[in-house]
Design an enzyme around this catalytic site. Sequence first.
Site, mmCIF file in Angstrom:
data_model
loop_
_atom_site.group_PDB
_atom_site.id
_atom_site.type_symbol
_atom_site.label_atom_id
_atom_site.label_comp_id
_atom_site.label_asym_id
_atom_site.label_seq_id
_atom_site.Cartn_x
_atom_site.Cartn_y
_atom_site.Cartn_z
ATOM 1 N N HIS A 468 41.405 79.577 49.714
ATOM 2 C CA HIS A 468 40.580 78.615 48.985
ATOM 3 C C HIS A 468 39.982 79.213 47.711
ATOM 4 O O HIS A 468 39.412 78.489 46.888
ATOM 5 C CB HIS A 468 39.462 78.104 49.901
ATOM 6 N N ASP A 472 42.495 74.869 45.493
ATOM 7 C CA ASP A 472 41.501 73.856 45.842
ATOM 8 C C ASP A 472 42.071 72.925 46.909
ATOM 9 O O ASP A 472 43.283 72.862 47.124
ATOM 10 C CB ASP A 472 41.118 73.044 44.609
#
Length: 497
Positions: A468, A472
Amino acid sequence: MTEVRVPTLGESVTEATVATWFKKPGDAVAVDEMLCELETDKVTVEVPAPAAGVLGEIVAAEGETVGVDALLAMINAGEGAAPAPVAKGTDTGNPGAAASGGDAVDVMVPTLGESVTEATVSTWFKAVGDTVAQDEMLCELETDKVSVEVPAPAAGVLSEIVAPEGTTVDASAKLAVIGGATASAAPAAAPAAVAAPAASADVENAPSANKMMAEKGIDSAAVTGTGRDGRIMKEDVMKAALAPAAAPAPAAAAAPRAPISADDASREERVKMTRLRQTIAKRLKESQNTAAMLTTYNEVDMGEVMALRSQYKDQFEKKHGVRLGFMSFFTKACCHALKEVPEVNAEIDGTDIVYKNFVHMGVAAGTPTGLVVPVIRDADSMSFAEIEKAISEKGRRARDGKLSMAEMQGGTFTLSNGGVYGSLMSSPILNPPQSGILGMHKIQDRPMAINGEVVIRPMMYLALSYDHRIVDGKGAVTFLVRVKEALEDPRRLLMDL
């Protein structure tokens, strides 16, 4: 005279064990004829003759541990006299030198490899007072990367063990002392097998084979040796491990479960983790601690892929000589999706993001010794047939223990198919420094609502684990949706949609 030396063993592999000599001193050899076979913890390496001639002195005997570029043997130009014997411990990777009659010889830690500074003494094969032959295996060390067998630098009697089992030693430590040492390389009796009984009284199995038989609890009588004189090799043990057992052994779990009581501890077995397993655990935990790992899920209707495969599989195999499987569809679908969401195919380097304009696809494969991930390079530029051939060839080499370190490095994205073992859902863990891994699962018929009607469809859950920090949620979901769309309508791959 021509020197025969240890070839390059692969990235990060710095030593090997001489498993089998196919020639003996005095034999005529041709250029590129196989002289001997070396074994590492990852691969088996064949050593060809660099020149034609007559094999002279064999410097590194079977069972001896040697380093990269160590001298193995000499080839004479003709039928002349064999070269003078070379002292054991010279350019062979064994730091201990052979001694003159009656001396005491120190047994030192051999070269452990680049960046490896310590090891743990895992097993002593000899006890104090035992007679040892030169090059007979004394003990085994474990490092973060490999298991290292330590041969006797000279014949004599093991008079002292300085580092007992479980001791952590550095690269220059003394392990033991051999008293009454002699430089004779011809022991009165053949050395005994290290960790398992040999195939016969006169044939010693490859040390790596003995170790694997001991680890897997396989009797040498159940293994067919393919080495010289029936010698059992590492690959023979791997094949035996894959073979179905004649009858299942009675399992301790079949006994009635005892109630929890104070004496449970006496019925437990505590086994120290190997250094390799400790390293695996450490790196997996580091992966979780370093990456901001998250998993997103979706499901795909495999009906169209299954129909397409059923329609063309016979023609495909007839033309290309390889079966059409599901992995090529998933590889193609992922390569297609990675073009649209390139951050899933990227990695973090300090404060930079490195985008890969190519796809080196890692394909996880189960083997008798554990899970490996061979890499198919430039998979994005390959056809279905080329992908299937590459997967088949890499899988076969993985099962045979023939993969080199180079073949398991450099991947940019990974496919993990837990469905072959029956997994319905899982969250795969990232393979650093990669930023994405796709988990495939079991295809299972499920009732689905399609156009207002309940229809039974072959469904598969997909799981994308991603970092992450650079991917995204929108990118991760988009990637998985593009994979789903490509598999539910494979024509999109042809149209680049």
